[in-house]
Design a protein around this motif. Structure first.
Motif, PDB file in Angstrom:
ATOM      1  N   THR A 118      10.029  16.721  40.330  1.00 45.05           N
ATOM      2  CA  THR A 118       9.736  18.050  39.801  1.00 45.05           C
ATOM      3  C   THR A 118      10.965  18.907  39.530  1.00 45.05           C
ATOM      4  O   THR A 118      10.839  19.942  38.874  1.00 45.05           O
ATOM      5  CB  THR A 118       8.820  18.818  40.774  1.00 45.05           C
ATOM      6  N   VAL A 119      12.129  18.517  40.017  1.00 45.13           N
ATOM      7  CA  VAL A 119      13.326  19.335  39.812  1.00 45.13           C
ATOM      8  C   VAL A 119      13.751  19.260  38.350  1.00 45.13           C
ATOM      9  O   VAL A 119      13.568  18.238  37.680  1.00 45.13           O
ATOM     10  CB  VAL A 119      14.451  18.891  40.788  1.00 45.13           C
ATOM     11  N   ARG A 120      14.288  20.337  37.829  1.00 47.14           N
ATOM     12  CA  ARG A 120      14.643  20.386  36.416  1.00 47.14           C
ATOM     13  C   ARG A 120      16.069  19.911  36.131  1.00 47.14           C
ATOM     14  O   ARG A 120      16.341  19.417  35.042  1.00 47.14           O
ATOM     15  CB  ARG A 120      14.459  21.803  35.879  1.00 47.14           C
ATOM     16  N   GLU A 121      16.982  20.064  37.088  1.00 50.65           N
ATOM     17  CA  GLU A 121      18.359  19.647  36.871  1.00 50.65           C
ATOM     18  C   GLU A 121      18.487  18.140  37.073  1.00 50.65           C
ATOM     19  O   GLU A 121      18.021  17.597  38.076  1.00 50.65           O
ATOM     20  CB  GLU A 121      19.312  20.365  37.827  1.00 50.65           C
ATOM     21  N   LEU A 122      19.105  17.472  36.128  1.00 53.59           N
ATOM     22  CA  LEU A 122      19.217  16.012  36.185  1.00 53.59           C
ATOM     23  C   LEU A 122      20.063  15.547  37.366  1.00 53.59           C
ATOM     24  O   LEU A 122      19.732  14.557  38.013  1.00 53.59           O
ATOM     25  CB  LEU A 122      19.808  15.483  34.875  1.00 53.59           C
ATOM     26  N   PHE A 123      21.152  16.251  37.661  1.00 57.27           N
ATOM     27  CA  PHE A 123      22.014  15.838  38.766  1.00 57.27           C
ATOM     28  C   PHE A 123      21.259  15.890  40.089  1.00 57.27           C
ATOM     29  O   PHE A 123      21.338  14.966  40.895  1.00 57.27           O
ATOM     30  CB  PHE A 123      23.271  16.719  38.836  1.00 57.27           C
ATOM     31  N   ARG A 124      20.504  16.952  40.305  1.00 48.83           N
ATOM     32  CA  ARG A 124      19.724  17.065  41.548  1.00 48.83           C
ATOM     33  C   ARG A 124      18.658  15.980  41.619  1.00 48.83           C
ATOM     34  O   ARG A 124      18.375  15.443  42.684  1.00 48.83           O
ATOM     35  CB  ARG A 124      19.075  18.433  41.657  1.00 48.83           C
ATOM     36  N   ALA A 125      18.052  15.650  40.497  1.00 49.27           N
ATOM     37  CA  ALA A 125      17.037  14.599  40.485  1.00 49.27           C
ATOM     38  C   ALA A 125      17.645  13.253  40.877  1.00 49.27           C
ATOM     39  O   ALA A 125      17.050  12.493  41.645  1.00 49.27           O
ATOM     40  CB  ALA A 125      16.390  14.510  39.115  1.00 49.27           C
ATOM     41  N   VAL A 126      18.839  12.967  40.372  1.00 50.76           N
ATOM     42  CA  VAL A 126      19.500  11.708  40.710  1.00 50.76           C
ATOM     43  C   VAL A 126      19.883  11.682  42.189  1.00 50.76           C
ATOM     44  O   VAL A 126      19.680  10.671  42.873  1.00 50.76           O
ATOM     45  CB  VAL A 126      20.735  11.481  39.805  1.00 50.76           C
TER      46      VAL A 126
ATOM     47  N   LEU B 299      24.615  10.005  33.713  1.00 52.45           N
ATOM     48  CA  LEU B 299      24.598  11.467  33.674  1.00 52.45           C
ATOM     49  C   LEU B 299      25.960  12.017  33.278  1.00 52.45           C
ATOM     50  O   LEU B 299      26.053  12.957  32.484  1.00 52.45           O
ATOM     51  CB  LEU B 299      24.172  12.025  35.027  1.00 52.45           C
ATOM     52  N   GLY B 300      27.037  11.418  33.799  1.00 53.43           N
ATOM     53  CA  GLY B 300      28.380  11.835  33.403  1.00 53.43           C
ATOM     54  C   GLY B 300      28.632  11.597  31.925  1.00 53.43           C
ATOM     55  O   GLY B 300      29.253  12.417  31.249  1.00 53.43           O
ATOM     56  N   HIS B 301      28.132  10.466  31.423  1.00 55.34           N
ATOM     57  CA  HIS B 301      28.281  10.179  30.001  1.00 55.34           C
ATOM     58  C   HIS B 301      27.495  11.179  29.157  1.00 55.34           C
ATOM     59  O   HIS B 301      27.982  11.643  28.126  1.00 55.34           O
ATOM     60  CB  HIS B 301      27.820   8.755  29.695  1.00 55.34           C
ATOM     61  N   LEU B 302      26.294  11.510  29.587  1.00 54.42           N
ATOM     62  CA  LEU B 302      25.487  12.490  28.849  1.00 54.42           C
ATOM     63  C   LEU B 302      26.134  13.863  28.863  1.00 54.42           C
ATOM     64  O   LEU B 302      26.081  14.584  27.857  1.00 54.42           O
ATOM     65  CB  LEU B 302      24.081  12.573  29.439  1.00 54.42           C
ATOM     66  N   ASP B 303      26.746  14.242  29.978  1.00 55.57           N
ATOM     67  CA  ASP B 303      27.432  15.539  30.049  1.00 55.57           C
ATOM     68  C   ASP B 303      28.640  15.578  29.119  1.00 55.57           C
ATOM     69  O   ASP B 303      28.927  16.604  28.523  1.00 55.57           O
ATOM     70  CB  ASP B 303      27.851  15.845  31.480  1.00 55.57           C
ATOM     71  N   ARG B 304      29.359  14.466  29.000  1.00 60.22           N
ATOM     72  CA  ARG B 304      30.530  14.429  28.108  1.00 60.22           C
ATOM     73  C   ARG B 304      30.122  14.537  26.642  1.00 60.22           C
ATOM     74  O   ARG B 304      30.834  15.109  25.842  1.00 60.22           O
ATOM     75  CB  ARG B 304      31.322  13.145  28.329  1.00 60.22           C
ATOM     76  N   THR B 305      28.973  13.973  26.301  1.00 55.25           N
ATOM     77  CA  THR B 305      28.545  14.033  24.908  1.00 55.25           C
ATOM     78  C   THR B 305      27.743  15.282  24.590  1.00 55.25           C
ATOM     79  O   THR B 305      27.446  15.546  23.433  1.00 55.25           O
ATOM     80  CB  THR B 305      27.672  12.792  24.568  1.00 55.25           C
ATOM     81  N   GLY B 306      27.372  16.032  25.624  1.00 56.03           N
ATOM     82  CA  GLY B 306      26.626  17.270  25.424  1.00 56.03           C
ATOM     83  C   GLY B 306      25.136  17.068  25.273  1.00 56.03           C
ATOM     84  O   GLY B 306      24.411  18.004  24.972  1.00 56.03           O
ATOM     85  N   LYS B 307      24.650  15.858  25.537  1.00 52.33           N
ATOM     86  CA  LYS B 307      23.220  15.587  25.380  1.00 52.33           C
ATOM     87  C   LYS B 307      22.466  15.718  26.688  1.00 52.33           C
ATOM     88  O   LYS B 307      21.250  15.606  26.703  1.00 52.33           O
ATOM     89  CB  LYS B 307      23.015  14.190  24.822  1.00 52.33           C
TER      90      LYS B 307
END
Length: 84
Positions: free
Chosen positions: A23-31, A73-81
């Motif tokens: 249910t958490v919205r932030e991807l980092f917290r979900a991981v 997640l790190g890759h997605l953050d670098r690409t802005g997606k």
């Protein structure tokens, strides 16, 4: 008696971490919550007397899968997606 209390607390922690990871919205917290859930599951398997399954859960479920998700997640953050 104390083993029963520990098992009840472990069950509550498993249910809480699973619900929060979904249910958490932030991807980092979900991981991170997914990794916590995997480690708690490994502890539950060890309590049930299945050390081979517990080691596999810790190594694959929490370790390898968690590392791959954090890398993605790190890759997605670098690409802005990775931002909602």
């Amino acid at each position: 008696m104390s083993a029963l209390v520990f098992d009840a607390m472990l069950l509550a922690a498993l249910l809480w971490s699973a619900a929060r990871a979904l249910t958490v919205r932030e991807l980092f917290r979900a991981v991170v919550l997914f990794i916590v859930f995997g480690l708690l599951m490994a502890l539950a398997w060890a309590r049930l007397g299945a050390p081979d399954v517990a080691l596999a859960e810790a190594a694959i479920g929490a370790g390898l899968s968690g590392a791959l998700m954090l890398d993605t997640l790190g890759h997605l953050d670098r690409t802005g997606k990775g931002t909602p």
